[in-house]
Scaffold this active site. Structure first.
Site, PDB file in Angstrom:
ATOM      1  N   LYS A  72     -14.844   3.648   6.395  1.00  0.00           N
ATOM      2  CA  LYS A  72     -13.575   3.393   7.210  1.00  0.00           C
ATOM      3  C   LYS A  72     -13.438   4.380   8.466  1.00  0.00           C
ATOM      4  O   LYS A  72     -13.783   5.597   8.193  1.00  0.00           O
ATOM      5  CB  LYS A  72     -12.452   3.869   6.235  1.00  0.00           C
ATOM      6  CG  LYS A  72     -12.175   2.817   5.239  1.00  0.00           C
ATOM      7  CD  LYS A  72     -10.725   2.852   4.527  1.00  0.00           C
ATOM      8  CE  LYS A  72      -9.626   2.488   5.731  1.00  0.00           C
ATOM      9  NZ  LYS A  72      -8.407   2.402   5.097  1.00  0.00           N
ATOM     10  N   GLU A 115       0.909  -1.319   0.051  1.00  0.00           N
ATOM     11  CA  GLU A 115      -0.091  -0.144  -0.111  1.00  0.00           C
ATOM     12  C   GLU A 115       1.024   1.283  -0.131  1.00  0.00           C
ATOM     13  O   GLU A 115       1.870   1.307   0.851  1.00  0.00           O
ATOM     14  CB  GLU A 115      -0.835   0.110   1.240  1.00  0.00           C
ATOM     15  CG  GLU A 115      -1.981  -0.872   1.320  1.00  0.00           C
ATOM     16  CD  GLU A 115      -2.888  -0.824   2.450  1.00  0.00           C
ATOM     17  OE1 GLU A 115      -2.678   0.445   3.534  1.00  0.00           O
ATOM     18  OE2 GLU A 115      -3.566  -1.486   2.978  1.00  0.00           O
ATOM     19  N   GLU A 127     -13.413   5.407   0.514  1.00  0.00           N
ATOM     20  CA  GLU A 127     -14.413   4.417   1.126  1.00  0.00           C
ATOM     21  C   GLU A 127     -15.126   4.868   2.405  1.00  0.00           C
ATOM     22  O   GLU A 127     -14.514   5.476   3.401  1.00  0.00           O
ATOM     23  CB  GLU A 127     -13.421   3.190   1.483  1.00  0.00           C
ATOM     24  CG  GLU A 127     -13.026   2.392   0.327  1.00  0.00           C
ATOM     25  CD  GLU A 127     -11.955   1.415   0.869  1.00  0.00           C
ATOM     26  OE1 GLU A 127     -12.408   0.376   1.493  1.00  0.00           O
ATOM     27  OE2 GLU A 127     -10.791   1.581   0.333  1.00  0.00           O
ATOM     28  N   GLU A 137      -8.902   8.994   6.392  1.00  0.00           N
ATOM     29  CA  GLU A 137      -9.017   7.492   6.271  1.00  0.00           C
ATOM     30  C   GLU A 137     -10.130   7.227   4.830  1.00  0.00           C
ATOM     31  O   GLU A 137     -10.025   6.251   4.318  1.00  0.00           O
ATOM     32  CB  GLU A 137      -9.480   6.766   7.441  1.00  0.00           C
ATOM     33  CG  GLU A 137      -8.436   6.702   8.568  1.00  0.00           C
ATOM     34  CD  GLU A 137      -7.333   5.777   7.920  1.00  0.00           C
ATOM     35  OE1 GLU A 137      -7.531   4.651   7.253  1.00  0.00           O
ATOM     36  OE2 GLU A 137      -6.213   6.066   8.158  1.00  0.00           O
TER      37      GLU A 137
END
Ligand code: NAG
Ligand code: NAG
Ligand code: NAG
Ligand code: NAG
Ligand code: NAG
Length: 461
Positions: A323, A264, A320, A329
């Site tokens: 999260k 990542e 997203e 985040e």
């Protein structure tokens, strides 16, 4: 003409394969507004991504990927590690259920056991640390028993496996895992010709120390360099420094040659006031420069390993919205949940992005210093807000000012009371790691919400 076109096309695709780009994308699914797996895979194809990394072994996605050329990385969930570590039948069953139905039509290349488990510190997690390498060995053994040799087994780790990382030549693994976990893990990765998978984000060291690290150094556009006095190696960007610190830490345990995969990396495209540098301009700059660097021919590598390729997965395909944690985040995506790009990027690294539309100017590159409060977001669901209000008020003394007749009781509204409670809770618990989030019902503000005799507790950023 058609034949010629086909011929040319196959030459081009051959040469593309020979110089295949190194860029993959993490396909996380922690959102309630994301496109279907089928649509998501179409989006990945359109982005000319060659590898995709999943956070599970989702049957629908793995089936859909069987008709594609994607190289696929799948993951064993953290809670499955200890069972697998103690019992070969459980490992065999995992491989039977999650690999065999799709392989080889789906090109599974990496099988990752758990996610960042050395970054959890509960008693249960510490048991898992010790189970990690045994579980990796058992999964590898199950694959071998099925004569599967081209799936590498690894586990993604975060940079906090290092107790020191600067200068890179000083780096060492943490003492609580060095002998018990890292040494056997490196032996396993070495013997099985696997990779050290690392989640590496220059954003985090930069954003927590933006006075001492230049943003240019973090975004690969530095004209300055940092010399490691231990080796004389010259660093022109923060990512190289972080990667080399792992290489030196591995060398100190006797494994200087294990290859790296960046499981990542990325940069957030939006964030809250306490999260400097999280904006579209920087996210686009980081990821574009990353792609150019990682797909350059000949390979660039790092100062400690010049010329060596490092396969890289960008985090993440989508923003997203489910999260938890800081606002950043939920903003690591290349795409909005509706599938449109947040900024232009060419993941093949072929197109320099100089001809792309101008990016919005970065407005928050400097760390905010001052007071902040945590208030309910506009339009929050009142049922959920009422529940969050009562849980924020559980601790002693958090909500005394909200009692009838006390200074913050009026106006009697859920939103007002929740805002007070969130600020008060955050002020009391931030030092213990609490964030201003409350399941997305809260946001930080620099505007003091206090009025009349009601004083909202604040945190100092
Ligand atoms: C291992 O797991 C299998 C299948 O779940 C189970 O039948 C067996 O009893 C377990 N063996 C041990 C020693 O726990
Ligand atoms: C920044 O660097 C200075 C000088 O080296 C040092 O004194 C200071 O502690 C550093 N600040 C942080 C936040 O690391
Ligand atoms: C580095 O870049 C900065 C800002 O872009 C510029 O002011 C400085 O002159 C440059 N230094 C060198 C040595 O090129
Ligand atoms: C508010 O949240 C509750 C509980 O999650 C849910 O049942 C309800 O449908 C939501 N109301 C609205 C208007 O979204
Ligand atoms: C709250 O205070 C009471 C009395 O002082 C104490 O017994 C209790 O443990 C406290 N609860 C919490 C959650 O701190």
């Amino acid at each position: 003409m058609v034949l010629l076109a086909i011929f040319l096309f196959s030459i081009l695709s051959l040469s593309r394969a020979g110089t295949s780009t190194q860029i993959g994308v993490n396909y996380g699914q922690l959102g309630n507004n994301l496109p279907s797996p089928r649509q998501s895979i179409e989006l990945l194809k359109a982005m000319k991504v060659q590898s995709v990394k999943l956070y599970d072994a989702n049957p629908e996605i793995l089936n859909l990927l069987s008709s594609t050329k994607f190289q696929v990385s799948i993951m064993v969930a953290n809670h499955e590690i200890s069972g697998i570590a103690t019992n070969q039948s459980i490992a065999d069953e995992w491989v039977r259920n999650n690999v065999l139905p799709y392989y080889p039509e789906t090109s599974i290349r990496f099988l990752l056991v758990g996610n960042e488990i050395l970054s959890y510190y509960t008693e249960e997690a510490r048991q898992m640390w010790l189970d990690l390498v045994p579980a990796m060995r058992r999964i590898k053994k199950s694959l071998r028993a099925q004569s599967i040799r081209d799936i590498r087994v690894g586990t993604p780790l975060a940079m906090d496996v290092l107790q020191s990382s600067f200068p890179p030549s000083n780096a060492m693994f943490r003492s609580d895992i060095r002998e018990s976990v890292m040494k056997p893990m490196l032996r396993f990765l070495d013997r099985t010709e696997s990779f050290f998978f690392v989640d590496v984000y220059p954003y985090f060291p930069w954003s927590s120390n933006s006075y001492n690290i230049s943003l240019d150094f973090a975004l690969f556009r530095g004209n300055s360099s940092v010399i490691d006095p231990g080796t004389g190696l010259i660093y022109t960007n923060l990512l190289d420094q972080m990667l080399d610190s792992l290489i030196f830490a591995m060398s100190k345990l006797g494994y200087p040659n294990i290859r790296l995969v960046i499981a990542e990396t990325g940069w957030p495209n939006s964030g809250d006031i306490a999260e400097p540098g999280a904006n579209i301009f920087n996210a686009a700059t980081y990821n574009r420069n990353l792609v150019q660097r990682m797909s350059a021919e000949p390979r660039i590598g790092t100062p400690a390993r010049p010329g060596v390729a490092i396969p890289t997965f960008i985090f993440s395909l989508f923003d997203e919205n489910q999260k938890p944690g800081l606002v950043t985040e939920r903003h690591w995506g290349l795409l909005h949940p509706d599938g449109t790009p947040i900024y232009e990027i060419d993941l093949t690294g072929i197109r320099a992005m100089s001809d792309s539309a101008p990016l919005p100017a970065a407005e928050n590159n400097v760390q905010y210093k001052g007071k902040a409060w945590c208030v309910a977001v506009k339009g929050a669901n009142l049922t959920e807000l009422a529940a969050a209000l009562s849980s924020a008020c559980e601790g002693n003394g958090t909500c005394e000012a909200l009692a009838p007749g006390k200074e913050c009781y009026q106006p009697v509204s859920i939103t007002w009371h929740a805002s007070y409670a969130f600020s008060s809770y955050w002020a009391k618990s931030k030092s213990k790691g609490a964030t201003c989030y409350f399941n997305g019902l809260a946001k930080q503000t620099t505007r003091n919400p206090s009025r009349d005799s009601c004083n909202f507790p604040s945190v100092t950023l």
